[in-house]
Design a protein around this motif. Structure first.
Motif, PDB file in Angstrom:
ATOM      1  N   GLN A 456     -47.786 -67.530  28.553  1.00 10.10           N
ATOM      2  CA  GLN A 456     -48.961 -68.279  29.002  1.00 10.10           C
ATOM      3  C   GLN A 456     -48.757 -68.914  30.369  1.00 10.10           C
ATOM      4  OE1 GLN A 456     -47.658 -68.258  26.091  1.00 10.10           O
ATOM      5  NE2 GLN A 456     -49.165 -68.303  24.434  1.00 10.10           N
ATOM      6  N   LEU A 457     -47.508 -69.266  30.693  1.00  6.92           N
ATOM      7  CA  LEU A 457     -47.255 -69.853  32.012  1.00  6.92           C
ATOM      8  C   LEU A 457     -47.525 -68.849  33.123  1.00  6.92           C
ATOM      9  CD1 LEU A 457     -43.956 -71.872  31.388  1.00  6.92           C
ATOM     10  CD2 LEU A 457     -46.278 -72.742  31.594  1.00  6.92           C
ATOM     11  N   LEU A 458     -47.110 -67.605  32.917  1.00  3.73           N
ATOM     12  CA  LEU A 458     -47.395 -66.570  33.909  1.00  3.73           C
ATOM     13  C   LEU A 458     -48.878 -66.261  33.983  1.00  3.73           C
ATOM     14  CD1 LEU A 458     -44.457 -64.099  33.128  1.00  3.73           C
ATOM     15  CD2 LEU A 458     -44.583 -65.797  34.955  1.00  3.73           C
ATOM     16  N   ALA A 459     -49.539 -66.261  32.822  1.00  6.27           N
ATOM     17  CA  ALA A 459     -50.990 -66.011  32.807  1.00  6.27           C
ATOM     18  C   ALA A 459     -51.745 -67.109  33.531  1.00  6.27           C
ATOM     19  CB  ALA A 459     -51.466 -65.879  31.362  1.00  6.27           C
ATOM     20  N   ALA A 460     -51.307 -68.359  33.336  1.00  7.53           N
ATOM     21  CA  ALA A 460     -51.971 -69.478  34.019  1.00  7.53           C
ATOM     22  C   ALA A 460     -51.806 -69.370  35.527  1.00  7.53           C
ATOM     23  CB  ALA A 460     -51.402 -70.801  33.507  1.00  7.53           C
ATOM     24  N   ARG A 470     -45.228 -63.841  43.602  1.00 12.93           N
ATOM     25  CA  ARG A 470     -45.338 -65.303  43.651  1.00 12.93           C
ATOM     26  C   ARG A 470     -45.117 -65.913  42.266  1.00 12.93           C
ATOM     27  NH1 ARG A 470     -46.899 -68.930  47.310  1.00 12.93           N
ATOM     28  NH2 ARG A 470     -47.807 -70.896  46.613  1.00 12.93           N
ATOM     29  N   ARG A 471     -45.614 -65.239  41.224  1.00  9.81           N
ATOM     30  CA  ARG A 471     -45.375 -65.736  39.867  1.00  9.81           C
ATOM     31  C   ARG A 471     -43.892 -65.685  39.530  1.00  9.81           C
ATOM     32  NH1 ARG A 471     -49.727 -62.279  38.798  1.00  9.81           N
ATOM     33  NH2 ARG A 471     -48.435 -60.837  37.573  1.00  9.81           N
ATOM     34  N   ILE A 472     -43.250 -64.628  39.990  1.00 12.56           N
ATOM     35  CA  ILE A 472     -41.816 -64.495  39.721  1.00 12.56           C
ATOM     36  C   ILE A 472     -41.031 -65.613  40.416  1.00 12.56           C
ATOM     37  CG2 ILE A 472     -39.782 -63.051  40.102  1.00 12.56           C
ATOM     38  CD1 ILE A 472     -41.585 -62.014  37.901  1.00 12.56           C
ATOM     39  N   THR A 473     -41.323 -65.834  41.707  1.00 12.45           N
ATOM     40  CA  THR A 473     -40.523 -66.770  42.498  1.00 12.45           C
ATOM     41  C   THR A 473     -40.854 -68.230  42.238  1.00 12.45           C
ATOM     42  OG1 THR A 473     -42.111 -66.513  44.333  1.00 12.45           O
ATOM     43  CG2 THR A 473     -40.152 -65.097  44.337  1.00 12.45           C
ATOM     44  N   THR A 474     -42.083 -68.515  41.812  1.00  6.31           N
ATOM     45  CA  THR A 474     -42.467 -69.919  41.626  1.00  6.31           C
ATOM     46  C   THR A 474     -42.481 -70.371  40.173  1.00  6.31           C
ATOM     47  OG1 THR A 474     -44.830 -69.335  41.566  1.00  6.31           O
ATOM     48  CG2 THR A 474     -43.877 -69.885  43.720  1.00  6.31           C
ATOM     49  N   VAL A 475     -42.471 -69.426  39.231  1.00  5.98           N
ATOM     50  CA  VAL A 475     -42.518 -69.809  37.812  1.00  5.98           C
ATOM     51  C   VAL A 475     -41.208 -69.425  37.118  1.00  5.98           C
ATOM     52  CG1 VAL A 475     -43.711 -69.509  35.604  1.00  5.98           C
ATOM     53  CG2 VAL A 475     -45.023 -69.602  37.721  1.00  5.98           C
ATOM     54  N   LEU A 476     -40.901 -68.138  37.117  1.00  9.31           N
ATOM     55  CA  LEU A 476     -39.753 -67.676  36.340  1.00  9.31           C
ATOM     56  C   LEU A 476     -38.417 -68.096  36.945  1.00  9.31           C
ATOM     57  CD1 LEU A 476     -40.537 -64.094  34.996  1.00  9.31           C
ATOM     58  CD2 LEU A 476     -40.198 -66.195  33.718  1.00  9.31           C
ATOM     59  N   VAL A 477     -38.235 -67.826  38.238  1.00  5.29           N
ATOM     60  CA  VAL A 477     -36.930 -68.091  38.856  1.00  5.29           C
ATOM     61  C   VAL A 477     -36.516 -69.557  38.730  1.00  5.29           C
ATOM     62  CG1 VAL A 477     -35.650 -68.096  41.033  1.00  5.29           C
ATOM     63  CG2 VAL A 477     -37.019 -66.103  40.402  1.00  5.29           C
ATOM     64  N   PRO A 478     -37.399 -70.536  39.030  1.00  6.74           N
ATOM     65  CA  PRO A 478     -36.967 -71.935  38.855  1.00  6.74           C
ATOM     66  C   PRO A 478     -36.611 -72.278  37.407  1.00  6.74           C
ATOM     67  CG  PRO A 478     -38.905 -71.825  40.262  1.00  6.74           C
ATOM     68  CD  PRO A 478     -38.726 -70.471  39.677  1.00  6.74           C
ATOM     69  N   LEU A 479     -37.361 -71.736  36.444  1.00  4.41           N
ATOM     70  CA  LEU A 479     -37.083 -72.038  35.046  1.00  4.41           C
ATOM     71  C   LEU A 479     -35.813 -71.355  34.548  1.00  4.41           C
ATOM     72  CD1 LEU A 479     -40.697 -71.801  33.549  1.00  4.41           C
ATOM     73  CD2 LEU A 479     -39.352 -73.874  33.948  1.00  4.41           C
ATOM     74  N   LEU A 480     -35.440 -70.246  35.179  1.00  6.62           N
ATOM     75  CA  LEU A 480     -34.275 -69.480  34.728  1.00  6.62           C
ATOM     76  C   LEU A 480     -33.076 -69.648  35.656  1.00  6.62           C
ATOM     77  CD1 LEU A 480     -36.090 -66.122  33.851  1.00  6.62           C
ATOM     78  CD2 LEU A 480     -35.465 -67.962  32.285  1.00  6.62           C
ATOM     79  N   LYS A 481     -33.076 -70.688  36.468  1.00 10.44           N
ATOM     80  CA  LYS A 481     -32.025 -70.870  37.466  1.00 10.44           C
ATOM     81  C   LYS A 481     -30.642 -70.867  36.835  1.00 10.44           C
ATOM     82  CE  LYS A 481     -30.279 -74.207  40.831  1.00 10.44           C
ATOM     83  NZ  LYS A 481     -30.498 -75.542  41.446  1.00 10.44           N
ATOM     84  N   GLY A 482     -30.454 -71.622  35.764  1.00 12.81           N
ATOM     85  CA  GLY A 482     -29.145 -71.706  35.123  1.00 12.81           C
ATOM     86  C   GLY A 482     -28.697 -70.365  34.567  1.00 12.81           C
ATOM     87  N   ALA A 483     -29.616 -69.640  33.909  1.00 10.25           N
ATOM     88  CA  ALA A 483     -29.270 -68.337  33.346  1.00 10.25           C
ATOM     89  C   ALA A 483     -28.957 -67.333  34.442  1.00 10.25           C
ATOM     90  CB  ALA A 483     -30.407 -67.829  32.473  1.00 10.25           C
ATOM     91  N   LEU A 484     -29.692 -67.386  35.549  1.00  7.88           N
ATOM     92  CA  LEU A 484     -29.439 -66.464  36.651  1.00  7.88           C
ATOM     93  C   LEU A 484     -28.056 -66.696  37.254  1.00  7.88           C
ATOM     94  CD1 LEU A 484     -32.924 -66.549  38.439  1.00  7.88           C
ATOM     95  CD2 LEU A 484     -31.967 -64.675  37.097  1.00  7.88           C
ATOM     96  N   ILE A 485     -27.684 -67.960  37.414  1.00  8.83           N
ATOM     97  CA  ILE A 485     -26.362 -68.273  37.968  1.00  8.83           C
ATOM     98  C   ILE A 485     -25.266 -67.805  37.018  1.00  8.83           C
ATOM     99  CG2 ILE A 485     -24.828 -70.155  38.622  1.00  8.83           C
ATOM    100  CD1 ILE A 485     -27.328 -71.697  39.534  1.00  8.83           C
ATOM    101  N   SER A 486     -25.436 -68.093  35.732  1.00 10.36           N
ATOM    102  CA  SER A 486     -24.425 -67.690  34.750  1.00 10.36           C
ATOM    103  C   SER A 486     -24.291 -66.175  34.687  1.00 10.36           C
ATOM    104  CB  SER A 486     -24.796 -68.241  33.367  1.00 10.36           C
ATOM    105  OG  SER A 486     -24.826 -69.655  33.371  1.00 10.36           O
ATOM    106  N   ALA A 487     -25.425 -65.467  34.687  1.00  3.09           N
ATOM    107  CA  ALA A 487     -25.387 -64.003  34.622  1.00  3.09           C
ATOM    108  C   ALA A 487     -24.732 -63.414  35.867  1.00  3.09           C
ATOM    109  CB  ALA A 487     -26.800 -63.455  34.450  1.00  3.09           C
ATOM    110  N   GLY A 488     -25.093 -63.936  37.024  1.00  2.00           N
ATOM    111  CA  GLY A 488     -24.513 -63.433  38.265  1.00  2.00           C
ATOM    112  C   GLY A 488     -23.013 -63.662  38.350  1.00  2.00           C
ATOM    113  N   LEU A 489     -22.570 -64.854  37.939  1.00  2.00           N
ATOM    114  CA  LEU A 489     -21.143 -65.154  37.975  1.00  2.00           C
ATOM    115  C   LEU A 489     -20.366 -64.322  36.955  1.00  2.00           C
ATOM    116  CD1 LEU A 489     -21.161 -69.033  38.444  1.00  2.00           C
ATOM    117  CD2 LEU A 489     -20.670 -67.282  40.148  1.00  2.00           C
ATOM    118  N   ALA A 490     -20.980 -64.088  35.793  1.00  2.00           N
ATOM    119  CA  ALA A 490     -20.321 -63.246  34.793  1.00  2.00           C
ATOM    120  C   ALA A 490     -20.138 -61.827  35.318  1.00  2.00           C
ATOM    121  CB  ALA A 490     -21.136 -63.235  33.498  1.00  2.00           C
ATOM    122  N   ALA A 491     -21.177 -61.295  35.970  1.00  2.00           N
ATOM    123  CA  ALA A 491     -21.075 -59.947  36.546  1.00  2.00           C
ATOM    124  C   ALA A 491     -20.048 -59.911  37.671  1.00  2.00           C
ATOM    125  CB  ALA A 491     -22.444 -59.510  37.065  1.00  2.00           C
TER     126      ALA A 491
END
Length: 567
Positions: A456-460, A470-491
């Motif tokens: 619903q957040l992406l739909a809104a 813009r939806r990716i960079t302003t909604v998903l990326v900020p909310l997933l910042k911690g997971a993105l960092i952890s995934a990148g460092l693990a790789a």
């Protein structure tokens, strides 16, 4: 409508990238068996009798037998050990219990060749066990098939531990209570009620252990320095580094290695196909570990845990540290190996710089690809989502040596030179192979985090006129910042010490850190190899820690002074 359209576009793009990076190299290995030479300008039907030569050629047959023996033996013992420890950990709390959890993850992220090298340093004829403890029998115990199964069991049991421990997170007490009311003893209740309900977890853990064991390149590469035990991955590697190069041998052995993994996955599917294991209901409660009623029992569990960790962590990792600080020509501790490492700083610097650069580039690119793979799996209505999911997991199951051979076949084509895409013999092929290996881990980490972000957040945001990016960079990326960092460092961390891929694909005069360490170990320079492992590993951990601190810094608290309240 637009969201569905973008989901399909992203899905097709992701599918094409996964096909190029993972499925095409794997298919090339199989095609090479059927059409040998097709990737080098010769079109001919393959001699399928080569597939039966594995039962006539001593080295090929020994490699197959050793891989099957090592895989089955390790699967049985590691699954039993991991399941028993998971049951114990979920049932009882005791001092040092957290150390078991930390050690499980430490074993998972430590490359297998480093663990194996530690065991070799400890148990070899003139190793630490004999020289410092007087245990001459340790060499005979470890360097034989059962001993190698024991070493692999102590390295691979975390895979079974985590799958069973996760399945024990929830419990339904009414099943247990009903069995006890019928006169069942605690052992009978566990055997007839709890164990059958845990079968999916045990099957999944066993499959992961088997696939990781038969495809393991680190153990045979390390053991080869003191004990001849050819396996399929190591014989494939040897076929590529003999003169002349034996592509026929590499193709046949790769076929049987993929066949073993396919049989393991098929066995799991057949075992679970007609069974139902769903038992959670509204009466399910989260499992909590209980404190033993007797204090002596708690201390007994703590003592057992410390002794167990001293073996599984202390021997492989402690041996590396100990060997790096001792010398066969001097008594006591010395920094001789680190001094030699500094004298050969060009070799270490070159290998470390190359590994860090490749891992950083592969980590960033894999993070982008893994993000969109997770997006397709979580939010899109792409019709081939299941295919995307399966392909993204293939590189986790397929050994690195097989994937490396596929990359040689695909990216060593003369016609690619006209387009500037002749990547074999360049560092870029290492980057592509590292991306393929990192995608499954990144996808799983990000998918778990995306599951918590409602669509619903992406739909809104779309209703407010925000485009796809813009939806990716302003909604998903900020909310997933911690997971993105952890995934990148693990790789990043996993790519730095990927021995299988770098050993097969590293260009001439382009050393990487795993190759530097392994070559020193093959030359029986155990102390030097250990010092390089400690130095490189410490630097990688420092980089990961600094990046973690940099991106996870907490914002400074706001001042409590006057604030502007005008609007």
């Amino acid at each position: 409508m637009k969201q569905w359209l973008y989901g399909n576009r992203t899905g097709w793009l992701v599918l094409a990238v996964l096909f190029l990076l993972i499925l095409l190299p794997l298919a090339a290995v199989i095609i090479q068996v059927a059409l040998p030479g097709v990737f080098f300008g010769t079109l001919a039907i393959g001699d399928f009798s080569l597939l039966l030569d594995i039962f006539r050629r001593p080295l090929w047959l020994a490699s197959l037998k050793n891989s099957v023996t090592l895989g089955i033996g390790t699967t049985i013992f590691a699954t039993l050990l991991g399941g028993a420890l998971a049951t114990l950990r979920s049932s009882w709390t005791f001092p040092t219990a957290k150390l078991l959890d930390i050690s499980v993850w430490l074993l998972l992220i430590t490359p297998s060749f480093i663990l194996s090298q530690g065991w070799v340093m400890f148990a070899s004829a003139d190793g630490l066990a004999r020289e410092w403890l007087g245990w001459g029998w340790m060499h005979g115990l470890i360097f034989q098939p059962f001993g190698l199964i024991l070493v692999m069991t102590l390295s691979k049991f975390p895979l079974a531990y985590l799958t069973v421990y996760t399945a024990l997170e929830w419990k339904v007490d009414r099943f247990r209570d009903a069995a006890r009311l019928c006169g069942g003893s605690p052992w009978t209740v566990w055997r007839t009620v709890q164990l059958p309900l845990l079968l999916p977890a045990y099957f999944s853990g066993a499959m992961l252990v088997f696939m990781d064991t038969v495809g393991d390149f680190g153990l045979p590469a390390s053991i080869a320095a003191v004990f001849r035990f050819p396996t399929l991955p190591y014989s494939i590697y040897s076929a590529l580094y003999t003169s002349p190069i034996r592509f026929d041998m590499a193709g046949v052995l790769s076929f049987y290695l993929v066949l073993l993994i396919a049989l393991a996955m098929t066995f799991q599917l057949l075992a679970m196909r007609k069974m139902r294991f769903d038992f959670l209901s509204g009466r399910a409660t989260r499992s909590t570990a209980q404190r033993p009623q007797k204090r002596s029992s708690a201390y007994g569990l703590a003592a057992f845990n410390v002794l167990f960790l001293a073996v599984v962590i202390g021997i492989p990792l402690g041996s590396n540290l100990f060997m790096s600080l001792t010398s066969s020509t001097a008594n006591g501790f010395t920094l001789e190996h680190y001094r030699k490492l500094l004298e050969d700083h060009e070799v270490l610097r070159e290998g470390l710089t190359h590994s860090l650069a490749i891992s950083a580039g592969a980590g960033l690119l894999a993070l982008v690809i893994g993000f969109f793979v997770a997006y397709v799996l979580t939010y899109s209505q792409f019709a081939l989502r299941r295919a995307v999911d399966v392909i993204s997991l293939v590189s986790l199951a397929v050994p690195g040596v097989v994937l490396g051979i596929g990359y040689i076949f695909i990216w060593n084509q003369a016609w690619l030179d006209r387009f500037g895409l002749l990547l074999y013999g360049t560092p870029w092929i290492l980057v592509l192979a590292s991306i393929a290996g990192a995608i499954p881990v990144i996808t799983r980490v990000i998918s778990g985090a995306m599951a918590k972000v409602p669509n619903q957040l992406l739909a809104a945001a779309q209703m407010q006129g925000a485009g796809f990016l813009r939806r990716i960079t302003t909604v998903l990326v900020p909310l997933l910042k911690g997971a993105l960092i952890s995934a990148g460092l693990a790789a990043f961390g996993a790519s730095v010490f990927d021995l299988a891929v770098t050993s097969i694909l590293f260009p001439p005069n382009f050393m990487t850190l795993p190759v530097v360490i392994n070559k020193a170990f093959e030359d029986l320079k155990f102390g030097y190899a250990a010092a390089a492992t400690i130095t490189g590993g410490g630097l990688v951990i420092l980089i990961i820690w600094l990046v973690e601190r940099l991106f996870h810094r907490k914002p400074k608290p706001q001042s409590h002074g006057w604030r502007n309240t005008t609007r």
